[in-house]
Design a protein around this motif. Structure first.
Motif, mmCIF file in Angstrom:
data_model
loop_
_atom_site.group_PDB
_atom_site.id
_atom_site.type_symbol
_atom_site.label_atom_id
_atom_site.label_comp_id
_atom_site.label_asym_id
_atom_site.label_seq_id
_atom_site.Cartn_x
_atom_site.Cartn_y
_atom_site.Cartn_z
ATOM 1 N N ARG A 222 -18.316 -40.204 -1.920
ATOM 2 C CA ARG A 222 -19.717 -40.319 -2.308
ATOM 3 C C ARG A 222 -19.808 -41.082 -3.630
ATOM 4 O O ARG A 222 -18.901 -41.025 -4.453
ATOM 5 C CB ARG A 222 -20.337 -38.935 -2.499
ATOM 6 C CG ARG A 222 -20.175 -38.029 -1.306
ATOM 7 C CD ARG A 222 -21.416 -38.034 -0.515
ATOM 8 N NE ARG A 222 -21.257 -37.242 0.699
ATOM 9 C CZ ARG A 222 -22.253 -36.678 1.286
ATOM 10 N NH1 ARG A 222 -23.450 -36.761 0.770
ATOM 11 N NH2 ARG A 222 -22.069 -36.039 2.406
ATOM 12 N N ARG A 223 -20.930 -41.771 -3.809
ATOM 13 C CA ARG A 223 -21.171 -42.493 -5.048
ATOM 14 C C ARG A 223 -22.591 -42.187 -5.498
ATOM 15 O O ARG A 223 -23.518 -42.196 -4.695
ATOM 16 C CB ARG A 223 -21.005 -43.988 -4.817
ATOM 17 C CG ARG A 223 -20.987 -44.773 -6.097
ATOM 18 C CD ARG A 223 -20.614 -46.197 -5.846
ATOM 19 N NE ARG A 223 -21.708 -47.016 -6.352
ATOM 20 C CZ ARG A 223 -21.929 -48.247 -6.004
ATOM 21 N NH1 ARG A 223 -21.175 -48.823 -5.105
ATOM 22 N NH2 ARG A 223 -22.921 -48.920 -6.518
ATOM 23 N N ARG B 76 -28.292 -34.043 4.780
ATOM 24 C CA ARG B 76 -29.062 -34.478 5.950
ATOM 25 C C ARG B 76 -29.704 -35.837 5.706
ATOM 26 O O ARG B 76 -29.744 -36.686 6.604
ATOM 27 C CB ARG B 76 -30.114 -33.428 6.303
ATOM 28 C CG ARG B 76 -29.506 -32.150 6.875
ATOM 29 C CD ARG B 76 -30.563 -31.246 7.472
ATOM 30 N NE ARG B 76 -31.574 -30.818 6.509
ATOM 31 C CZ ARG B 76 -31.432 -29.796 5.673
ATOM 32 N NH1 ARG B 76 -30.309 -29.104 5.676
ATOM 33 N NH2 ARG B 76 -32.416 -29.465 4.847
ATOM 34 N N MET B 77 -30.195 -36.063 4.490
ATOM 35 C CA MET B 77 -30.797 -37.358 4.162
ATOM 36 C C MET B 77 -29.742 -38.467 4.238
ATOM 37 O O MET B 77 -29.988 -39.535 4.808
ATOM 38 C CB MET B 77 -31.415 -37.333 2.766
ATOM 39 C CG MET B 77 -32.092 -38.633 2.371
ATOM 40 S SD MET B 77 -32.663 -38.647 0.660
ATOM 41 C CE MET B 77 -34.216 -37.808 0.831
ATOM 42 N N ALA B 78 -28.549 -38.197 3.719
ATOM 43 C CA ALA B 78 -27.481 -39.194 3.748
ATOM 44 C C ALA B 78 -27.071 -39.513 5.185
ATOM 45 O O ALA B 78 -26.811 -40.674 5.526
ATOM 46 C CB ALA B 78 -26.274 -38.695 2.951
#
Length: 81
Positions: free
Chosen positions: A46-47, A71-73
């Motif tokens: 992740r960044r 969930r958004m990602a």
């Protein structure tokens, strides 16, 4: 803890105590294994980014409960070109 940490901290190591330790050999060093501490490296790390979203959109995602960022990602990943 069942240890008497005060007594342990107060102990002064005496030269005679070193006689109890085995001599460190090259063979001992060759058998040694270095283990990394912490979590394993992620395959898709992740960044952190900054994005501006309408307050209503952010409120709706937060209202969906814990894990909303994940969930958004996932949804964004599905829609990626």
């Amino acid at each position: 803890m069942k240890s008497d940490l005060g007594r342990v901290d107060a102990h002064q190591v005496q030269p005679s105590e070193y006689d109890e330790l085995p001599e460190l050999t090259g063979d001992m060093l060759a058998r040694g294994v270095v283990k990394r501490a912490g979590r394993p490296l992620a395959t898709n790390p992740r960044r952190q980014v900054t994005i501006r979203l309408p307050e209503s959109v952010l409120a709706a995602w937060k209202a969906s409960g814990p894990g909303w960022q994940t969930r958004m990602a996932e949804l964004l990943g599905e829609r990626a070109p």
